[in-house]
Design an enzyme around this catalytic site. Structure first.
Site, PDB file in Angstrom:
ATOM      1  N   LEU A 242       0.809  -1.223   0.000  1.00 37.27           N
ATOM      2  CA  LEU A 242       0.000   0.000   0.000  1.00 37.27           C
ATOM      3  C   LEU A 242       0.848   1.282   0.000  1.00 37.27           C
ATOM      4  CD1 LEU A 242      -3.047   0.729   0.140  1.00 37.27           C
ATOM      5  CD2 LEU A 242      -2.720   1.092   2.593  1.00 37.27           C
ATOM      6  N   ASP A 243       0.526   2.213  -0.881  1.00 42.03           N
ATOM      7  CA  ASP A 243       1.204   3.511  -0.974  1.00 42.03           C
ATOM      8  C   ASP A 243       2.690   3.381  -1.289  1.00 42.03           C
ATOM      9  OD1 ASP A 243      -1.259   4.582  -0.299  1.00 42.03           O
ATOM     10  OD2 ASP A 243      -0.758   4.854   1.803  1.00 42.03           O
ATOM     11  N   GLU A 244       3.101   2.232  -1.826  1.00 41.80           N
ATOM     12  CA  GLU A 244       4.522   2.017  -2.099  1.00 41.80           C
ATOM     13  C   GLU A 244       4.788   1.761  -3.578  1.00 41.80           C
ATOM     14  OE1 GLU A 244       7.009   2.384  -0.151  1.00 41.80           O
ATOM     15  OE2 GLU A 244       6.144   2.368   1.855  1.00 41.80           O
TER      16      GLU A 244
END
Lengths: 279, 279, 279, 279
Positions: free
Chosen positions: A222-224
């Protein structure tokens, strides 16, 4: 003859550009724009070339023959062909409105084939732009079924790009895997600062002087995912969270639209955890 | 072998990139970076290529042979070779200080061979950085003589770039002509707004909300030379002219330094009244 | 009479501005600029007022009398008085050079009383600007002694502001405590992203499209002090770590100088973990 | 009680803030935000104050009594009251779409009472947002009649703000006069550069490296009205006029929306040929 776009990558070594351009000459094409990058981090070669005056099939053939030895992946596409796109949304309409308006105005080279949402509130907007809209309230129980529908829609409609336009659900690892390299999310912060929920509240608490938005490829981490585009805007102590949200939304819309455009124009290439963006 | 930079331009037609890269292959070089632009306005082709692993003389030769038919201008240079530079200054030291500091810190690929000024006030700064400094108060009577000295200095020292770092004198048409394509000026406004004298006062009077700086090639047409780089910064109603000046000076220094770097790295090419900048 | 600057804060309640301005009227002053902020987060009232035409002692007295009931902290200072400043540095000179040049040019309202460094390399720069320079190589053994020297220098010289101009040492909690609210550090990233060491390498690895710099008050919680100023600049995939460093340094210098100016003009007030900045 | 906004201006002299805040105290109000500016250019004093806890009529009265001696213009308004707005448009819908979406989303404190256009193409957009739309093809013959209709609409509907959202007609001096101080235009360049028609073409020809947009009050002196807000975006040599247009439109929408918000929140005050903007 319409303009063609060639994207090409392979392990780096001497002679690649000469070989590709040999293919272009053989197909009678002329180079309108050529960008190239050899990644020191991955030892990989990347190029994007706009070619005038050549036939697509003939050019594909000529490049294949000319670059046989390089074990390359490459693709030749009509420059003007709109990218078939599915948009996922929730309640917030600013990104969706921006994408639909730009698309209808001829400003984004996409074709919005459908919108799927976990709330009904944006249905009238979809109707105004005459796009099929499907919503289903997503719970722990219904999530798998909805994701299956998304997957089916992608397959049935030859979807090339899925845009998460402030879709407030975390995709399952399976769906992330299925959409790898063709799903773009907009995160409402300047990553890697303020991951996860409520980034504007986090930004207020930390007292930052700039807030931002980040468009990135969706991965199960996530968000990476690899970052495509980022923007920031100046804020000050007097702005409460609501005002940060309002300020930030303009950045979100614009950043997402730019990332979608770059993708649709074949200007974004994933290179490990990073992206190469040929502007 | 050191990296080489090839700059090459000629009337546009098919096959140019293939031909040049053929020369590179023949010389045993590998392309590290290639940028190319075909100007629809002038029908001219431009490219800049960084080449690893080739000898300069051999590469020059190979490209000449491979591109004979194109009537091209081209040049092969060592990527690391510092550009021989003369700086002209007056009293304001912010741009000069910035250039000298960056140069000494290895941040600008130039070699500052001399500083010539129409005031003595910056002599200590030149001394600190150990650069020959010559000043002569310029009047209507002495102007021609000083310009002759400048011209002689350029010739005697193989100067490749003359930087007007807030040099508050208008160069004669003759000197402009002599320095055509190798003299960069910093103008303290966002051109084409606020030409001529006192642009910060003009900006205050007009009540603009952003002020800026413009680095451009010097031509005899004052403030009209091809623009290389521009930047702006936000201002508001509360700032008087003095504060605009202070705000703007940071933009001036940075904009000029960037333009100098782009030039010294052979990234700037004049295309009619405009510049092509390969970043 | 010189312009005066009043900074004033107290728990928020009705009538404060009226009371203060009553003091200003009583002292015969005229308000040139007034900024005010009531923090919803801390319930505290803050103001900064520039006053013309009043005597400092008389104005201090009048405000004290007029605002007795508010349990306020306030201060009246000459607007033009330079802030007595100590700079700490290591090897990198870009921030130091920028601060010293701006100070000498009259562009920063500070007085650089001394420079202390853990390397000797910047001694010539200090000498050029005629500022006492002390260096001592800092190891685990010598750190406490050097910090004691810093502390003594601050006391002996009435230092009001300590600037860490890329000082590559972590201050002890005791020194942080001693300097609380009067020490400004420049961190070479857009906080809260990329804390700690090598932020440019981290930025490269993550593939961000903007890099930045953050000026903040020093606290014992590393890279977590209240933020004063931040800036960013656009970068792309082609830039290696060295190029990010070079791009970022211009942001560092500018961001730190701006923070120092804001502090020296009494425009920065700490409000919990955040700052109020009256521009 | 709802928050109130006081805007107040008069010739500058000592004691004004104290007098106004005396009125606020007398009305039982508390200051949430106060901004003030004394213009050295015009010798005029301006302030904007947000007041909590007071009744509008009572506050108006109290301020009037407390500031009698200053010959001031002032106004007390409900902070939340939407500004009654008429939008003028032509064919380009990007600004109109942006304004309507922000308004409907509660992001702009306006009430769009009507849209008048010299083309019919934007009628469906008006219908979607349920706003009365009137169009009339404007020629030399019909212009006066259409302007009379605009004027009548303004009067009949208590319009406070007229927004020219890329309305491609020049208003007559009479209409400019009638709308003085309450009509905002968006110009598609960074004024004062590139006035008049086709600014993007002018920008391309001049080869600028940044393009922008300017929101300003409409005056009979074309493109010369007081500037409210400006923004720019970076461009390069490879962008043709069409791409500049596309890049610029995002700036136009955002700049106009910001100017409308500032106006509707009573943050913009005309000071001669310039504006004061209390952000």
């Amino acid at each position: 003859m319409p303009q063609l776009v060639v994207t090409f990558d392979c392990p780096d070594r001497p002679g690649i550009v000469h070989a590709i351009t040999g293919g272009i000459v053989a197909a009678g094409g002329n180079i309108a724009e050529l960008q190239q990058f050899s990644s020191p981090d991955t030892g990989h070669f990347f190029t994007r070339i706009e070619v005038d005056g050549a036939d697509r099939v003939r050019l594909t053939d000529a490049i294949a023959r000319a670059t046989e030895e390089f074990s390359a992946r490459f693709r030749v596409d009509d420059a003007g062909r709109p990218t078939r796109t599915l948009i996922l949304a929730s309640k917030a309409g600013h990104c969706l409105n921006d994408l639909l308006f730009r698309w209808r105005g001829g400003d984004l080279p996409i074709d919005v084939v459908g919108i799927m949402a976990n709330h009904a509130v944006l249905a009238p907007m979809a109707a105004f732009y005459d796009v099929p809209f499907k919503h289903r309230f997503v719970t722990a129980e219904t999530k798998a079924a909805f994701e299956a529908e998304i997957q089916k829609f992608v397959v049935d409609n030859d979807i090339e790009l899925v845009v998460l336009a402030r879709y407030m659900q975390i995709l399952s690892p399976e769906l992330c895997e299925f959409l790898a390299g063709r799903a773009i999310n907009i995160h409402h912060s300047f990553l890697p600062g303020f991951k996860g929920a409520n980034p504007y509240r986090q930004a207020h608490t930390r007292g930052v002087k700039l807030i931002g938005a980040t468009a990135h490829f969706v991965t199960s981490d996530l968000d990476e995912g690899p970052i495509i585009e980022q923007n920031v805007v100046r804020v000050d102590h007097s702005m409460d969270v609501a005002k940060l949200v309002r300020k930030g939304q303009a950045q979100e819309s614009q950043t997402l639209a730019e990332a979608v455009r770059l993708f649709a124009e074949h200007r974004v290439i994933v290179d490990g955890d990073r992206t190469i963006v040929f502007r």
